[in-house]
Design an enzyme around this catalytic site. Structure first.
Site, PDB file in Angstrom:
ATOM      1  N   ASN A  24       1.116   8.851  -8.161  1.00  0.00           N
ATOM      2  CA  ASN A  24       0.417   7.815  -7.383  1.00  0.00           C
ATOM      3  C   ASN A  24       1.441   7.209  -6.424  1.00  0.00           C
ATOM      4  O   ASN A  24       2.200   6.313  -6.790  1.00  0.00           O
ATOM      5  CB  ASN A  24      -0.136   6.774  -8.362  1.00  0.00           C
ATOM      6  CG  ASN A  24      -0.920   5.678  -7.649  1.00  0.00           C
ATOM      7  OD1 ASN A  24      -0.978   5.637  -6.424  1.00  0.00           O
ATOM      8  ND2 ASN A  24      -1.510   4.778  -8.427  1.00  0.00           N
TER       9      ASN A  24
ATOM     10  N   ARG B 278      -3.131  10.956  -6.751  1.00  0.00           N
ATOM     11  CA  ARG B 278      -4.127   9.964  -6.363  1.00  0.00           C
ATOM     12  C   ARG B 278      -4.052   9.840  -4.840  1.00  0.00           C
ATOM     13  O   ARG B 278      -2.996   9.552  -4.286  1.00  0.00           O
ATOM     14  CB  ARG B 278      -3.801   8.616  -6.990  1.00  0.00           C
ATOM     15  CG  ARG B 278      -4.755   7.568  -6.531  1.00  0.00           C
ATOM     16  CD  ARG B 278      -4.315   6.186  -6.908  1.00  0.00           C
ATOM     17  NE  ARG B 278      -5.289   5.231  -6.409  1.00  0.00           N
ATOM     18  CZ  ARG B 278      -5.011   3.978  -6.138  1.00  0.00           C
ATOM     19  NH1 ARG B 278      -3.797   3.518  -6.322  1.00  0.00           N
ATOM     20  NH2 ARG B 278      -5.944   3.175  -5.690  1.00  0.00           N
TER      21      ARG B 278
ATOM     22  N   HIS C  13     -11.701   2.376  -5.690  1.00  0.00           N
ATOM     23  CA  HIS C  13     -11.690   2.380  -7.164  1.00  0.00           C
ATOM     24  C   HIS C  13     -12.633   3.444  -7.737  1.00  0.00           C
ATOM     25  O   HIS C  13     -13.064   3.343  -8.889  1.00  0.00           O
ATOM     26  CB  HIS C  13     -12.164   1.022  -7.760  1.00  0.00           C
ATOM     27  CG  HIS C  13     -11.256  -0.129  -7.514  1.00  0.00           C
ATOM     28  ND1 HIS C  13     -11.742  -1.409  -7.261  1.00  0.00           N
ATOM     29  CD2 HIS C  13      -9.922  -0.230  -7.478  1.00  0.00           C
ATOM     30  CE1 HIS C  13     -10.726  -2.230  -7.094  1.00  0.00           C
ATOM     31  NE2 HIS C  13      -9.614  -1.547  -7.214  1.00  0.00           N
TER      32      HIS C  13
ATOM     33  N   ARG D 296      -7.847 -11.357  -1.759  1.00  0.00           N
ATOM     34  CA  ARG D 296      -8.805 -10.948  -0.717  1.00  0.00           C
ATOM     35  C   ARG D 296     -10.039 -11.836  -0.735  1.00  0.00           C
ATOM     36  O   ARG D 296     -10.485 -12.265  -1.791  1.00  0.00           O
ATOM     37  CB  ARG D 296      -9.226  -9.490  -0.910  1.00  0.00           C
ATOM     38  CG  ARG D 296      -8.103  -8.501  -0.756  1.00  0.00           C
ATOM     39  CD  ARG D 296      -8.656  -7.073  -0.726  1.00  0.00           C
ATOM     40  NE  ARG D 296      -7.598  -6.094  -0.815  1.00  0.00           N
ATOM     41  CZ  ARG D 296      -7.466  -5.216  -1.821  1.00  0.00           C
ATOM     42  NH1 ARG D 296      -8.348  -5.198  -2.797  1.00  0.00           N
ATOM     43  NH2 ARG D 296      -6.473  -4.369  -1.827  1.00  0.00           N
TER      44      ARG D 296
ATOM     45  N   ARG E 149      -4.747 -15.352 -14.725  1.00  0.00           N
ATOM     46  CA  ARG E 149      -4.274 -16.147 -15.870  1.00  0.00           C
ATOM     47  C   ARG E 149      -3.745 -17.495 -15.417  1.00  0.00           C
ATOM     48  O   ARG E 149      -4.029 -18.528 -16.037  1.00  0.00           O
ATOM     49  CB  ARG E 149      -3.173 -15.392 -16.629  1.00  0.00           C
ATOM     50  CG  ARG E 149      -3.711 -14.351 -17.558  1.00  0.00           C
ATOM     51  CD  ARG E 149      -2.637 -13.432 -18.028  1.00  0.00           C
ATOM     52  NE  ARG E 149      -2.104 -12.644 -16.916  1.00  0.00           N
ATOM     53  CZ  ARG E 149      -1.368 -11.555 -17.059  1.00  0.00           C
ATOM     54  NH1 ARG E 149      -1.029 -11.154 -18.239  1.00  0.00           N
ATOM     55  NH2 ARG E 149      -0.958 -10.876 -16.009  1.00  0.00           N
TER      56      ARG E 149
ATOM     57  N   GLU F 200     -11.313  -6.441 -18.553  1.00  0.00           N
ATOM     58  CA  GLU F 200     -11.024  -6.067 -19.940  1.00  0.00           C
ATOM     59  C   GLU F 200     -10.521  -7.236 -20.783  1.00  0.00           C
ATOM     60  O   GLU F 200     -10.644  -7.219 -21.998  1.00  0.00           O
ATOM     61  CB  GLU F 200      -9.932  -4.969 -19.973  1.00  0.00           C
ATOM     62  CG  GLU F 200     -10.416  -3.636 -19.444  1.00  0.00           C
ATOM     63  CD  GLU F 200      -9.273  -2.653 -19.195  1.00  0.00           C
ATOM     64  OE1 GLU F 200      -8.242  -2.739 -19.883  1.00  0.00           O
ATOM     65  OE2 GLU F 200      -9.419  -1.811 -18.298  1.00  0.00           O
ATOM     66  N   ASN F 201      -9.942  -8.252 -20.108  1.00  0.00           N
ATOM     67  CA  ASN F 201      -9.194  -9.268 -20.872  1.00  0.00           C
ATOM     68  C   ASN F 201      -9.709 -10.698 -20.806  1.00  0.00           C
ATOM     69  O   ASN F 201      -9.154 -11.564 -21.470  1.00  0.00           O
ATOM     70  CB  ASN F 201      -7.736  -9.286 -20.393  1.00  0.00           C
ATOM     71  CG  ASN F 201      -7.004  -8.028 -20.768  1.00  0.00           C
ATOM     72  OD1 ASN F 201      -6.896  -7.707 -21.944  1.00  0.00           O
ATOM     73  ND2 ASN F 201      -6.542  -7.302 -19.780  1.00  0.00           N
TER      74      ASN F 201
ATOM     75  N   GLU G 172      -7.253   5.552 -15.035  1.00  0.00           N
ATOM     76  CA  GLU G 172      -7.347   6.360 -13.824  1.00  0.00           C
ATOM     77  C   GLU G 172      -6.446   7.597 -13.912  1.00  0.00           C
ATOM     78  O   GLU G 172      -6.797   8.658 -13.413  1.00  0.00           O
ATOM     79  CB  GLU G 172      -6.986   5.504 -12.602  1.00  0.00           C
ATOM     80  CG  GLU G 172      -8.137   4.564 -12.241  1.00  0.00           C
ATOM     81  CD  GLU G 172      -7.709   3.338 -11.447  1.00  0.00           C
ATOM     82  OE1 GLU G 172      -6.957   2.518 -12.001  1.00  0.00           O
ATOM     83  OE2 GLU G 172      -8.113   3.208 -10.298  1.00  0.00           O
TER      84      GLU G 172
HETATM   85  P1  ADP Z   1      -4.504  -4.330 -10.124  1.00  0.00           P
HETATM   86  O1  ADP Z   1      -4.372  -2.982 -10.817  1.00  0.00           O
HETATM   87  O2  ADP Z   1      -5.662  -4.432  -9.184  1.00  0.00           O
HETATM   88  O3  ADP Z   1      -3.232  -4.867  -9.556  1.00  0.00           O
HETATM   89  P2  ADP Z   1      -5.074  -5.303 -12.824  1.00  0.00           P
HETATM   90  O4  ADP Z   1      -6.240  -4.456 -13.161  1.00  0.00           O
HETATM   91  O5  ADP Z   1      -3.784  -5.007 -13.491  1.00  0.00           O
HETATM   92  O6  ADP Z   1      -4.873  -5.395 -11.253  1.00  0.00           O
HETATM   93  O7  ADP Z   1      -5.487  -6.826 -13.126  1.00  0.00           O
HETATM   94  C1  ADP Z   1      -4.621  -7.869 -12.888  1.00  0.00           C
HETATM   95  C2  ADP Z   1      -5.362  -9.164 -13.196  1.00  0.00           C
HETATM   96  O8  ADP Z   1      -5.731  -9.158 -14.593  1.00  0.00           O
HETATM   97  C3  ADP Z   1      -4.517 -10.420 -12.968  1.00  0.00           C
HETATM   98  O9  ADP Z   1      -5.277 -11.373 -12.239  1.00  0.00           O
HETATM   99  C4  ADP Z   1      -4.276 -10.913 -14.382  1.00  0.00           C
HETATM  100  O10 ADP Z   1      -4.155 -12.322 -14.461  1.00  0.00           O
HETATM  101  C5  ADP Z   1      -5.512 -10.451 -15.104  1.00  0.00           C
HETATM  102  N1  ADP Z   1      -5.274 -10.425 -16.551  1.00  0.00           N
HETATM  103  C6  ADP Z   1      -4.437  -9.619 -17.228  1.00  0.00           C
HETATM  104  N2  ADP Z   1      -4.409  -9.948 -18.540  1.00  0.00           N
HETATM  105  C7  ADP Z   1      -5.259 -11.002 -18.696  1.00  0.00           C
HETATM  106  C8  ADP Z   1      -5.669 -11.789 -19.796  1.00  0.00           C
HETATM  107  N3  ADP Z   1      -5.187 -11.580 -21.015  1.00  0.00           N
HETATM  108  N4  ADP Z   1      -6.569 -12.777 -19.569  1.00  0.00           N
HETATM  109  C9  ADP Z   1      -7.060 -12.997 -18.332  1.00  0.00           C
HETATM  110  N5  ADP Z   1      -6.715 -12.286 -17.242  1.00  0.00           N
HETATM  111  C10 ADP Z   1      -5.828 -11.303 -17.412  1.00  0.00           C
END
Ligand code: ADP
Length: 400
Positions: free
Chosen positions: A7, A91, A181, A242, A286, A335-336, A385
């Protein structure tokens, strides 16, 4: 077969070596600051051994050489020869209208990817350089495959991808919705169909990839019928930095008031807006959520706007497909962040969506978070991915 997934970004190269016999990651790493001072590689073998070094990497070619050294000769080496690598999957961000699926790379494909840099200057050129550098480092005997972020969205009907501007801009400059995506949306939609126990041709799914960049896709019978990102990844709803969709007149008005150029406006919309622009705190979900909990009104507002806009997109895609069997959350936030999922799903109580709050707090696993009597299933499906790229690569090189 061992597959190397590459990537390449403008100044970075992320990679994974995956053993497709058991889908395990053999090693992964990052070459950072390519073309800049302080360029370095950090590499980790699946058994925990690590290798890190500062290496001069003026171009992606040196990054691939560093990667090869890490894999075959470093303290954390995992193979003894590049010949053990069966294929390389790249990618590639933009496939334009030319690529609606992954394909084996030959000279013509590489050149087309290079030509498409007009549509994605920050991404396609590095992707092209990555392919050229790989050929130099690994030779022509190891097949290379391109997996496009836009490809999954190429099934969208015209009504979803043509913008409401004079048609000539589509004809002259290929200005239209492409989405992004796609590899992630396709992967989680296919996993979701499996979890539903149905063939993908039988189901309607709304997939929400909510990370720093974020997009939502309507997947009907396994095909994308609409997606929130547009000509570029700027469209849709607010993201880390964005803006998502906005009345274009507001932009011309601000540009005139502040006397700013189109390039400056693009920078504001891409880098200074979204969670960061509204909260003034951070682009990181976060940080924004923590500030909101401490009583920061603008941070709370940013969270609220994000969840509200996501719910509106999910709702519009349910309308577009005349219903849905499932809603999927994936990527860093999807996911989180249980609060985001609950707040979004509250908007669909009217159609029988019910969330099991205990399951909603499970992290890092594929899990159904709706209750057994929920009329629409809701899932967290961690995206992968790299594995999706490796699977496409394997399929193309083995012809299966
Ligand atoms: P990208 O790949 O687009 O850079 P990610 O898919 O890694 O982004 O997502 C990053 C985002 O996920 C950040 O805004 C981060 O704060 C959020 N994030 C990661 N872990 C947590 C968590 N435990 N709780 C809430 N948000 C989270």
């Amino acid at each position: 077969m061992k597959i190397l997934v590459a990537n390449a970004g403008s100044s970075s190269l992320k990679y994974q070596l995956i053993d497709m016999d058991n889908e395990q990651v053999i090693a992964k790493g990052l070459c950072d600051k390519i073309g800049l001072s302080g360029s370095n590689i950090s590499h980790k073998a699946g058994d925990g051994r690590t290798y890190a070094a500062e290496i001069d990497m003026p171009t992606h070619a040196e990054a691939f050489e560093a990667l090869m050294f890490a894999l075959t000769e470093s303290d954390a080496k995992v193979i003894s020869s590049p010949k053990e690598i069966g294929a390389i999957g790249h990618r590639v961000v933009h496939g334009g209208t030319f690529f609606n699926k992954s394909c084996l790379i030959d000279d013509a494909v590489a050149e087309k990817i290079n030509e498409l840099k007009e549509l994605a200057p920050l991404h396609n050129y590095p992707n092209y350089l990555g392919i050229v550098a790989c050929t130099k480092t690994f030779g022509k005997d190891i097949p290379q495959v391109a997996v496009f972020d836009t490809a999954f969205h190429q099934t969208m009907p015209e009504k979803a991808y043509i913008f409401g501007i004079p048609y000539e801009y589509f004809e002259k400059y290929a200005v239209r919705r492409y989405g992004a995506h796609g590899t992630s949306h396709k992967y989680v939609a296919e996993r979701c169909a499996e979890l539903l126990g149905k063939d993908k041709s039988e189901v309607k799914i709304v997939t929400c990839h909510i990370g720093n960049g974020a997009s939502i896709t309507a997947v009907d019978k396994g095909e994308c019928v609409d997606t929130s990102m547009g000509f570029t990844p700027l469209d849709g709803f607010i993201m880390g930095t964005r803006s998502g969709g906005i009345d274009p007149s507001a932009l011309t008005y601000i540009a005139e008031k502040e006397n700013i150029s189109a390039a400056e406006m693009s920078n504001i919309l891409n880098k200074k807006s979204g969670l960061l622009g509204i909260s003034g705190v951070s682009s990181d979900n976060r940080d924004v959520s923590a500030a909101a909990q401490n009583g920061n009104h603008r941070a709370a507002l940013a969270n609220e706007i994000q969840r509200y806009q996501i719910a509106k997109f999910v709702g519009s895609y349910i309308a577009a497909m005349n219903g849905t069997d499932a809603i999927v959350f994936t990527a860093g936030i999807g996911e989180n962040d249980p609060v985001l999922r609950t707040e979004v799903c509250k908007h669909f109580e009217y159609m029988g969506v019910k969330i099991d709050e205990e399951k909603n707090h499970i992290r890092g696993e594929e899990v159904e978070i709706s209750t057994p009597d929920s009329k629409v299933k809701v899932y967290i499906i961690p995206t992968n991915e790299e594995l999706a790229i490796a699977k496409d690569t394997l399929a193309l090189v083995t012809g299966k």
